[in-house]
Design an enzyme around this catalytic site. Sequence first.
Site, PDB file in Angstrom:
ATOM      1  N   ASN A  13       0.932  45.888  44.754  1.00 24.76           N
ATOM      2  CA  ASN A  13      -0.229  45.061  44.424  1.00 24.76           C
ATOM      3  C   ASN A  13      -0.925  44.487  45.662  1.00 24.76           C
ATOM      4  O   ASN A  13      -2.152  44.435  45.740  1.00 24.76           O
ATOM      5  CB  ASN A  13       0.204  43.921  43.489  1.00 24.76           C
ATOM      6  CG  ASN A  13      -0.983  43.101  43.038  1.00 24.76           C
ATOM      7  OD1 ASN A  13      -1.930  43.627  42.479  1.00 24.76           O
ATOM      8  ND2 ASN A  13      -0.953  41.800  43.311  1.00 24.76           N
ATOM      9  N   TRP A  68     -10.223  46.028  40.042  1.00 21.78           N
ATOM     10  CA  TRP A  68     -11.341  46.423  40.912  1.00 21.78           C
ATOM     11  C   TRP A  68     -12.469  45.405  40.890  1.00 21.78           C
ATOM     12  O   TRP A  68     -13.047  45.067  41.925  1.00 21.78           O
ATOM     13  CB  TRP A  68     -11.835  47.835  40.556  1.00 21.78           C
ATOM     14  CG  TRP A  68     -10.978  48.829  41.282  1.00 21.78           C
ATOM     15  CD1 TRP A  68      -9.917  49.517  40.781  1.00 21.78           C
ATOM     16  CD2 TRP A  68     -11.062  49.161  42.673  1.00 21.78           C
ATOM     17  NE1 TRP A  68      -9.333  50.270  41.769  1.00 21.78           N
ATOM     18  CE2 TRP A  68     -10.018  50.081  42.933  1.00 21.78           C
ATOM     19  CE3 TRP A  68     -11.903  48.792  43.724  1.00 21.78           C
ATOM     20  CZ2 TRP A  68      -9.807  50.621  44.205  1.00 21.78           C
ATOM     21  CZ3 TRP A  68     -11.690  49.336  44.985  1.00 21.78           C
ATOM     22  CH2 TRP A  68     -10.656  50.234  45.215  1.00 21.78           C
ATOM     23  N   TRP A  99     -17.382  49.574  43.905  1.00 27.00           N
ATOM     24  CA  TRP A  99     -16.022  49.497  43.378  1.00 27.00           C
ATOM     25  C   TRP A  99     -15.705  50.620  42.399  1.00 27.00           C
ATOM     26  O   TRP A  99     -14.557  51.034  42.251  1.00 27.00           O
ATOM     27  CB  TRP A  99     -15.768  48.131  42.728  1.00 27.00           C
ATOM     28  CG  TRP A  99     -16.734  47.778  41.627  1.00 27.00           C
ATOM     29  CD1 TRP A  99     -17.951  47.175  41.776  1.00 27.00           C
ATOM     30  CD2 TRP A  99     -16.595  48.027  40.225  1.00 27.00           C
ATOM     31  NE1 TRP A  99     -18.578  47.031  40.549  1.00 27.00           N
ATOM     32  CE2 TRP A  99     -17.762  47.540  39.577  1.00 27.00           C
ATOM     33  CE3 TRP A  99     -15.602  48.605  39.434  1.00 27.00           C
ATOM     34  CZ2 TRP A  99     -17.959  47.626  38.194  1.00 27.00           C
ATOM     35  CZ3 TRP A  99     -15.797  48.692  38.057  1.00 27.00           C
ATOM     36  CH2 TRP A  99     -16.965  48.208  37.457  1.00 27.00           C
ATOM     37  N   TRP A 158      -1.205  38.343  33.138  1.00 28.28           N
ATOM     38  CA  TRP A 158      -2.410  39.001  33.692  1.00 28.28           C
ATOM     39  C   TRP A 158      -2.708  40.295  32.929  1.00 28.28           C
ATOM     40  O   TRP A 158      -3.859  40.658  32.696  1.00 28.28           O
ATOM     41  CB  TRP A 158      -2.223  39.310  35.189  1.00 28.28           C
ATOM     42  CG  TRP A 158      -2.615  38.162  36.060  1.00 28.28           C
ATOM     43  CD1 TRP A 158      -1.778  37.240  36.613  1.00 28.28           C
ATOM     44  CD2 TRP A 158      -3.952  37.785  36.478  1.00 28.28           C
ATOM     45  NE1 TRP A 158      -2.509  36.325  37.344  1.00 28.28           N
ATOM     46  CE2 TRP A 158      -3.833  36.644  37.283  1.00 28.28           C
ATOM     47  CE3 TRP A 158      -5.221  38.324  36.245  1.00 28.28           C
ATOM     48  CZ2 TRP A 158      -4.951  36.009  37.857  1.00 28.28           C
ATOM     49  CZ3 TRP A 158      -6.328  37.702  36.821  1.00 28.28           C
ATOM     50  CH2 TRP A 158      -6.185  36.558  37.615  1.00 28.28           C
ATOM     51  N   TRP A 186     -24.928  48.510  47.703  1.00 26.22           N
ATOM     52  CA  TRP A 186     -23.783  49.342  48.109  1.00 26.22           C
ATOM     53  C   TRP A 186     -24.266  50.446  49.039  1.00 26.22           C
ATOM     54  O   TRP A 186     -25.421  50.876  48.943  1.00 26.22           O
ATOM     55  CB  TRP A 186     -23.123  49.985  46.880  1.00 26.22           C
ATOM     56  CG  TRP A 186     -22.622  49.016  45.862  1.00 26.22           C
ATOM     57  CD1 TRP A 186     -23.110  48.826  44.593  1.00 26.22           C
ATOM     58  CD2 TRP A 186     -21.536  48.087  45.998  1.00 26.22           C
ATOM     59  NE1 TRP A 186     -22.399  47.849  43.950  1.00 26.22           N
ATOM     60  CE2 TRP A 186     -21.419  47.373  44.784  1.00 26.22           C
ATOM     61  CE3 TRP A 186     -20.642  47.783  47.027  1.00 26.22           C
ATOM     62  CZ2 TRP A 186     -20.463  46.385  44.568  1.00 26.22           C
ATOM     63  CZ3 TRP A 186     -19.687  46.797  46.813  1.00 26.22           C
ATOM     64  CH2 TRP A 186     -19.601  46.114  45.600  1.00 26.22           C
ATOM     65  N   GLU A 236       2.614  37.405  35.470  1.00 27.15           N
ATOM     66  CA  GLU A 236       2.057  38.748  35.748  1.00 27.15           C
ATOM     67  C   GLU A 236       1.883  39.512  34.437  1.00 27.15           C
ATOM     68  O   GLU A 236       0.885  40.209  34.232  1.00 27.15           O
ATOM     69  CB  GLU A 236       2.962  39.533  36.705  1.00 27.15           C
ATOM     70  CG  GLU A 236       3.102  38.910  38.083  1.00 27.15           C
ATOM     71  CD  GLU A 236       1.766  38.682  38.770  1.00 27.15           C
ATOM     72  OE1 GLU A 236       0.891  39.554  38.674  1.00 27.15           O
ATOM     73  OE2 GLU A 236       1.599  37.622  39.399  1.00 27.15           O
TER      74      GLU A 236
HETATM   75  P1  FAD Z   1       5.120  43.463  38.821  1.00 25.95           P
HETATM   76  O1  FAD Z   1       4.765  42.534  39.916  1.00 25.95           O
HETATM   77  O2  FAD Z   1       6.552  43.700  38.572  1.00 25.95           O
HETATM   78  O3  FAD Z   1       4.414  42.903  37.488  1.00 25.95           O
HETATM   79  C1  FAD Z   1       4.918  43.152  36.169  1.00 25.95           C
HETATM   80  C2  FAD Z   1       3.817  43.705  35.292  1.00 25.95           C
HETATM   81  O4  FAD Z   1       2.774  42.765  35.144  1.00 25.95           O
HETATM   82  C3  FAD Z   1       3.154  44.953  35.833  1.00 25.95           C
HETATM   83  O5  FAD Z   1       3.910  46.093  35.522  1.00 25.95           O
HETATM   84  C4  FAD Z   1       1.811  44.930  35.125  1.00 25.95           C
HETATM   85  O6  FAD Z   1       1.910  45.444  33.820  1.00 25.95           O
HETATM   86  C5  FAD Z   1       1.517  43.442  35.033  1.00 25.95           C
HETATM   87  N1  FAD Z   1       0.654  43.022  36.145  1.00 25.95           N
HETATM   88  C6  FAD Z   1       1.033  42.619  37.368  1.00 25.95           C
HETATM   89  N2  FAD Z   1      -0.058  42.271  38.100  1.00 25.95           N
HETATM   90  C7  FAD Z   1      -1.131  42.487  37.314  1.00 25.95           C
HETATM   91  C8  FAD Z   1      -2.534  42.336  37.498  1.00 25.95           C
HETATM   92  N3  FAD Z   1      -3.048  41.859  38.651  1.00 25.95           N
HETATM   93  N4  FAD Z   1      -3.346  42.671  36.492  1.00 25.95           N
HETATM   94  C9  FAD Z   1      -2.856  43.128  35.321  1.00 25.95           C
HETATM   95  N5  FAD Z   1      -1.535  43.296  35.079  1.00 25.95           N
HETATM   96  C10 FAD Z   1      -0.689  42.986  36.065  1.00 25.95           C
HETATM   97  N6  FAD Z   1      -2.046  47.579  37.170  1.00 25.95           N
HETATM   98  C11 FAD Z   1      -1.829  48.580  36.282  1.00 25.95           C
HETATM   99  O7  FAD Z   1      -0.874  48.513  35.501  1.00 25.95           O
HETATM  100  N7  FAD Z   1      -2.664  49.658  36.232  1.00 25.95           N
HETATM  101  C12 FAD Z   1      -3.734  49.795  37.058  1.00 25.95           C
HETATM  102  O8  FAD Z   1      -4.468  50.783  36.951  1.00 25.95           O
HETATM  103  C13 FAD Z   1      -3.951  48.776  38.029  1.00 25.95           C
HETATM  104  N8  FAD Z   1      -4.963  48.887  38.929  1.00 25.95           N
HETATM  105  C14 FAD Z   1      -5.173  47.875  39.839  1.00 25.95           C
HETATM  106  C15 FAD Z   1      -6.249  47.988  40.732  1.00 25.95           C
HETATM  107  C16 FAD Z   1      -6.495  46.989  41.675  1.00 25.95           C
HETATM  108  C17 FAD Z   1      -7.647  47.125  42.624  1.00 25.95           C
HETATM  109  C18 FAD Z   1      -5.652  45.851  41.718  1.00 25.95           C
HETATM  110  C19 FAD Z   1      -5.890  44.764  42.719  1.00 25.95           C
HETATM  111  C20 FAD Z   1      -4.582  45.731  40.826  1.00 25.95           C
HETATM  112  C21 FAD Z   1      -4.338  46.730  39.878  1.00 25.95           C
HETATM  113  N9  FAD Z   1      -3.247  46.641  38.972  1.00 25.95           N
HETATM  114  C22 FAD Z   1      -3.065  47.646  38.044  1.00 25.95           C
HETATM  115  C23 FAD Z   1      -2.415  45.428  38.907  1.00 25.95           C
HETATM  116  C24 FAD Z   1      -1.119  45.446  39.740  1.00 25.95           C
HETATM  117  O9  FAD Z   1      -1.381  45.856  41.054  1.00 25.95           O
HETATM  118  C25 FAD Z   1      -0.024  46.345  39.149  1.00 25.95           C
HETATM  119  O10 FAD Z   1       0.150  46.055  37.786  1.00 25.95           O
HETATM  120  C26 FAD Z   1       1.313  46.157  39.850  1.00 25.95           C
HETATM  121  O11 FAD Z   1       1.184  46.408  41.231  1.00 25.95           O
HETATM  122  C27 FAD Z   1       2.336  47.099  39.232  1.00 25.95           C
HETATM  123  O12 FAD Z   1       3.573  46.982  39.892  1.00 25.95           O
HETATM  124  P2  FAD Z   1       4.809  46.325  39.164  1.00 25.95           P
HETATM  125  O13 FAD Z   1       4.982  46.881  37.794  1.00 25.95           O
HETATM  126  O14 FAD Z   1       5.964  46.453  40.090  1.00 25.95           O
HETATM  127  O15 FAD Z   1       4.335  44.817  39.055  1.00 25.95           O
END
Ligand code: FAD
Length: 481
Positions: A346, A387, A364, A283, A311, A280
């Site tokens: 997420n 997005w 989007w 990502w 759209w 993650e």
């Molecule tokens: P954890 O599951 O604990 O993950 C640890 C860290 O990994 C996160 O804090 C984040 O930095 C990174 N991470 C995890 N998943 C992703 C991912 N898919 N893409 C990029 N980095 C990721 N994340 C944001 O930080 N900011 C946003 O504005 C954002 N917008 C999103 C919009 C959409 C439509 C989607 C589908 C996902 C988005 N995410 C975003 C990714 C993800 O949903 C969040 O990072 C995550 O839910 C944050 O919760 P956590 O820190 O508990 O994640």
Amino acid sequence: MKKRVIIWFRRDLRLADNPALHAAIDAGFDSIVPVFIHAPDELGDWAPGGAQRVWQHLSLAALDTDLQALGSRLVIRQGPTIAALDALIEESGACAVYWNRLYDPSTIARDKQVKRHLEEANIQAASFNAALLHEPWTVSTRQNTPYKVFTPFWKAIRDDPVRNPLPAPEALPAVWSRIGSEALSDLGLLPDIRWDTGIRQAWRPGENGAHARLETFVNDTLGGYGESRERPAQPGTSYLSPHLHFGEIAPRQIVHRLEEWLHDHGNESHRKHANIFLSEIGWREFAHHVLFHFPNTPDEPLDPRFKHFPWTHDDEALQAWQAGRTGVPMVDAGMRELWATGIMHNRLRMTVASFLTKNLRIGWQHGERWFWDTLVDADLANNTLGWQWAAGCGADAAPFFRIFNPARQGERFDADGAYVRRWVPELSGLPDKHIHRPWAAPQKVLDDAGVTLGQTYPNPIVDLKASRQAALDAFDRIKNT
Ligand code: FAD
């Protein structure tokens, strides 16, 4: 002759593992002036949204407290950045400005200008990597092109050694009293109408809060992360995203804490969960890589076919989505959690984004913008990637025909309805079996639960099956263009 340096804080609001600060101490400067310059106009369309500003206020206050504990303090100035730096150089006699790099297009453009300006004035300008494990230009495919697919990107870098985090300074020189600072409250980061109580209750912004969160996660959750991360009703993820966004903690520090934990508890299962979590973080690296190499993606689809996607424009539906009043419980629960706390799980982000772009067929960019204003972790790289992924038009995007059924998502990931009951309390009396599809519940079940569709809770604003088909038909029209 005294050597003085300005440390220009931006989204690196921490003292430990802060390469710019560390380099200044290493270089033997006698005086260090920590400054934050408020210049949202320089960030174009992507200046921090409402929820981020609340976080920024609290995080800057925490940084100032931490600096004061070491004998220094945070100087706050208003932009334009170049004028603010010039004034501070004049007042402090600084001969150098150090900062940590960021990767959003407007910040890169502004920072280049600042660097040129300082060099012309014979001021040393030095920038460092604090935010990423790998900077975007250091990773490329065999053909020397940027990656557009996550798995090979992550494979290429995941085993690279990560350098040890840098220690926090034990003390810092005092900032001269004649160097003035604006009051944090003058920046106007907090809203006039105080809608931010939920955010304040749910979070502890700042470096100490970030590390406390990491410890809680490592000790209570990491050992089962691979499963718990799919259960939105539980605290099954790290909640580190806003801390990472504001640079209160570095990915390097997270990787090292995980390695320590694996050293102490390193069985097969722990390693599996740690690797899922690390991917993650991967990502996040990927999102920054894509944004750096494709800087138009916050506004334009990476897949050019989607420029012609039909759209729809439906303000009423958009507003129902934003308010969590679509009549689809998983969608409404996610949107209400977002509004109340500034965060959304997420699984829900994917679900509500699929619903907006595919069932409602709203572009989007509208969802991206709403997230930008309401998420405390709104991050240009991650939000853009998320997005475009959900809409099917980005890097490593879900294929367009993969349309989430939000009711089915609820049945799989919130089987006992706990998440929906928390955020959509008007449905809490419904049995588990019906909570994700109230429109299909027998009248008696609705009556017993005190639910009157169209009155206590909306009828669905769209038919899931028919709208799914309409989206597929719309995609058919562009897929070979
Ligand atoms: P954890 O599951 O604990 O993950 C640890 C860290 O990994 C996160 O804090 C984040 O930095 C990174 N991470 C995890 N998943 C992703 C991912 N898919 N893409 C990029 N980095 C990721 N994340 C944001 O930080 N900011 C946003 O504005 C954002 N917008 C999103 C919009 C959409 C439509 C989607 C589908 C996902 C988005 N995410 C975003 C990714 C993800 O949903 C969040 O990072 C995550 O839910 C944050 O919760 P956590 O820190 O508990 O994640």
